[in-house]
Scaffold this motif. Sequence first.
Motif, PDB file in Angstrom:
ATOM      1  N   PRO A 196       0.828  -1.209   0.000  1.00  0.00           N
ATOM      2  CA  PRO A 196       0.000   0.000   0.000  1.00  0.00           C
ATOM      3  C   PRO A 196       0.862   1.257   0.000  1.00  0.00           C
ATOM      4  CG  PRO A 196      -0.044  -1.058   2.152  1.00  0.00           C
ATOM      5  CD  PRO A 196       0.748  -1.946   1.257  1.00  0.00           C
ATOM      6  N   VAL A 197       0.327   2.294  -0.630  1.00  0.00           N
ATOM      7  CA  VAL A 197       0.982   3.597  -0.687  1.00  0.00           C
ATOM      8  C   VAL A 197       0.002   4.631  -0.150  1.00  0.00           C
ATOM      9  CG1 VAL A 197       1.987   5.347  -2.211  1.00  0.00           C
ATOM     10  CG2 VAL A 197       2.351   2.923  -2.689  1.00  0.00           C
ATOM     11  N   VAL A 198       0.453   5.462   0.777  1.00  0.00           N
ATOM     12  CA  VAL A 198      -0.375   6.520   1.351  1.00  0.00           C
ATOM     13  C   VAL A 198       0.424   7.824   1.280  1.00  0.00           C
ATOM     14  CG1 VAL A 198      -1.541   7.362   3.425  1.00  0.00           C
ATOM     15  CG2 VAL A 198      -1.565   4.916   2.887  1.00  0.00           C
ATOM     16  N   GLY A 199      -0.150   8.816   0.632  1.00  0.00           N
ATOM     17  CA  GLY A 199       0.525  10.107   0.519  1.00  0.00           C
ATOM     18  C   GLY A 199       1.827  10.043  -0.253  1.00  0.00           C
ATOM     19  N   GLY A 200       1.920   9.109  -1.194  1.00  0.00           N
ATOM     20  CA  GLY A 200       3.121   8.983  -2.008  1.00  0.00           C
ATOM     21  C   GLY A 200       4.248   8.198  -1.359  1.00  0.00           C
ATOM     22  N   LYS A 201       4.005   7.641  -0.174  1.00  0.00           N
ATOM     23  CA  LYS A 201       5.019   6.866   0.539  1.00  0.00           C
ATOM     24  C   LYS A 201       4.458   5.481   0.856  1.00  0.00           C
ATOM     25  CE  LYS A 201       7.866  10.359   1.055  1.00  0.00           C
ATOM     26  NZ  LYS A 201       9.091  10.425   0.323  1.00  0.00           N
ATOM     27  N   GLY A 202       5.307   4.488   0.825  1.00  0.00           N
ATOM     28  CA  GLY A 202       4.876   3.144   1.164  1.00  0.00           C
ATOM     29  C   GLY A 202       4.602   3.022   2.655  1.00  0.00           C
ATOM     30  N   GLN A 203       3.547   2.275   3.001  1.00  0.00           N
ATOM     31  CA  GLN A 203       3.290   2.028   4.425  1.00  0.00           C
ATOM     32  C   GLN A 203       4.336   1.094   4.995  1.00  0.00           C
ATOM     33  OE1 GLN A 203      -0.932   0.915   4.576  1.00  0.00           O
ATOM     34  NE2 GLN A 203      -1.242   2.846   5.645  1.00  0.00           N
ATOM     35  N   THR A 204       4.919   0.256   4.157  1.00  0.00           N
ATOM     36  CA  THR A 204       6.086  -0.533   4.515  1.00  0.00           C
ATOM     37  C   THR A 204       7.209  -0.049   3.595  1.00  0.00           C
ATOM     38  OG1 THR A 204       5.515  -2.269   2.930  1.00  0.00           O
ATOM     39  CG2 THR A 204       4.718  -2.546   5.191  1.00  0.00           C
ATOM     40  N   PRO A 205       8.458  -0.274   3.970  1.00  0.00           N
ATOM     41  CA  PRO A 205       9.547   0.224   3.124  1.00  0.00           C
ATOM     42  C   PRO A 205       9.452  -0.317   1.698  1.00  0.00           C
ATOM     43  CG  PRO A 205      10.394  -0.506   5.241  1.00  0.00           C
ATOM     44  CD  PRO A 205       8.957  -0.905   5.194  1.00  0.00           C
ATOM     45  N   LEU A 206       9.607   0.571   0.728  1.00  0.00           N
ATOM     46  CA  LEU A 206       9.567   0.195  -0.682  1.00  0.00           C
ATOM     47  C   LEU A 206      10.982  -0.022  -1.196  1.00  0.00           C
ATOM     48  CD1 LEU A 206       6.975   2.792  -2.058  1.00  0.00           C
ATOM     49  CD2 LEU A 206       6.540   0.451  -1.313  1.00  0.00           C
ATOM     50  N   SER A 207      11.097  -0.904  -2.177  1.00  0.00           N
ATOM     51  CA  SER A 207      12.394  -1.100  -2.830  1.00  0.00           C
ATOM     52  C   SER A 207      12.688   0.134  -3.684  1.00  0.00           C
ATOM     53  CB  SER A 207      12.348  -2.352  -3.712  1.00  0.00           C
ATOM     54  OG  SER A 207      11.531  -2.118  -4.851  1.00  0.00           O
ATOM     55  N   PRO A 208      13.934   0.332  -4.094  1.00  0.00           N
ATOM     56  CA  PRO A 208      14.243   1.479  -4.970  1.00  0.00           C
ATOM     57  C   PRO A 208      13.423   1.464  -6.258  1.00  0.00           C
ATOM     58  CG  PRO A 208      16.273   0.549  -4.107  1.00  0.00           C
ATOM     59  CD  PRO A 208      15.156  -0.374  -3.693  1.00  0.00           C
ATOM     60  N   GLU A 209      13.175   0.274  -6.812  1.00  0.00           N
ATOM     61  CA  GLU A 209      12.385   0.171  -8.038  1.00  0.00           C
ATOM     62  C   GLU A 209      10.933   0.565  -7.785  1.00  0.00           C
ATOM     63  OE1 GLU A 209      15.949  -2.368  -8.218  1.00  0.00           O
ATOM     64  OE2 GLU A 209      14.306  -2.329  -6.787  1.00  0.00           O
ATOM     65  N   GLU A 210      10.389   0.148  -6.646  1.00  0.00           N
ATOM     66  CA  GLU A 210       9.016   0.530  -6.298  1.00  0.00           C
ATOM     67  C   GLU A 210       8.918   2.035  -6.071  1.00  0.00           C
ATOM     68  OE1 GLU A 210       7.476  -3.552  -4.114  1.00  0.00           O
ATOM     69  OE2 GLU A 210       8.755  -2.169  -2.985  1.00  0.00           O
ATOM     70  N   GLU A 211       9.925   2.617  -5.426  1.00  0.00           N
ATOM     71  CA  GLU A 211       9.925   4.063  -5.220  1.00  0.00           C
ATOM     72  C   GLU A 211       9.974   4.810  -6.548  1.00  0.00           C
ATOM     73  OE1 GLU A 211      13.088   5.039  -2.520  1.00  0.00           O
ATOM     74  OE2 GLU A 211      12.033   4.165  -0.804  1.00  0.00           O
ATOM     75  N   GLU A 212      10.751   4.307  -7.505  1.00  0.00           N
ATOM     76  CA  GLU A 212      10.816   4.934  -8.827  1.00  0.00           C
ATOM     77  C   GLU A 212       9.463   4.857  -9.528  1.00  0.00           C
ATOM     78  OE1 GLU A 212      12.962   6.816 -10.222  1.00  0.00           O
ATOM     79  OE2 GLU A 212      14.616   6.533  -8.836  1.00  0.00           O
ATOM     80  N   ALA A 213       8.775   3.727  -9.393  1.00  0.00           N
ATOM     81  CA  ALA A 213       7.457   3.591 -10.019  1.00  0.00           C
ATOM     82  C   ALA A 213       6.470   4.582  -9.410  1.00  0.00           C
ATOM     83  CB  ALA A 213       6.950   2.158  -9.877  1.00  0.00           C
ATOM     84  N   VAL A 214       6.477   4.715  -8.082  1.00  0.00           N
ATOM     85  CA  VAL A 214       5.580   5.668  -7.413  1.00  0.00           C
ATOM     86  C   VAL A 214       5.914   7.097  -7.845  1.00  0.00           C
ATOM     87  CG1 VAL A 214       4.936   6.662  -5.174  1.00  0.00           C
ATOM     88  CG2 VAL A 214       5.098   4.183  -5.439  1.00  0.00           C
ATOM     89  N   ARG A 215       7.190   7.436  -7.850  1.00  0.00           N
ATOM     90  CA  ARG A 215       7.618   8.779  -8.248  1.00  0.00           C
ATOM     91  C   ARG A 215       7.175   9.075  -9.682  1.00  0.00           C
ATOM     92  NH1 ARG A 215      11.679  10.463 -11.236  1.00  0.00           N
ATOM     93  NH2 ARG A 215      12.286  12.637 -11.043  1.00  0.00           N
TER      94      ARG A 215
END
Length: 134
Positions: A98-117
């Motif tokens: 899950p993502v809330v406010g652009g941040k993962g509720q659990t730590p995201l991998s760098p690839e997941e962070e890039e996808a969200v960004r």
Amino acid sequence: MIGVIAGVSGVVIGYVALKQARLAVQDCQQMLARQAAVSSTTGGDLKAIRDVAVYRYDALEEMTGRLSFSIAMINALGDGLVLTSINGRSETRTYVRPVVGGKGQTPLSPEEEEAVRAARLGLGPEIEPQVARR
């Protein structure tokens, strides 16, 4: 001599921090401009999923061809989810975070962070690794 070295390293650290802060401000400005543009043209349901980005990559050394991927599906508030599939030769693992406010509720991998960004900036639907990373 030690004071000079400490001063120079302090300036370098400050410069790097300033550069990162400028990039973060630029990302925020782009997100706000995009959010305002979409909301004004669509009448905007802020909770509807509207931003999608797929980040494909090689997660494992034995598998090439960018068969692993992370897909971010985000609404205007930055809420949504990231779906990740790690594909290997003999098995595939799939994760949803899950993502809330652009941040993962659990730590995201760098690839997941890039996808969200990329989703929040409207760079999707599919982004290249060299585009996502600066």
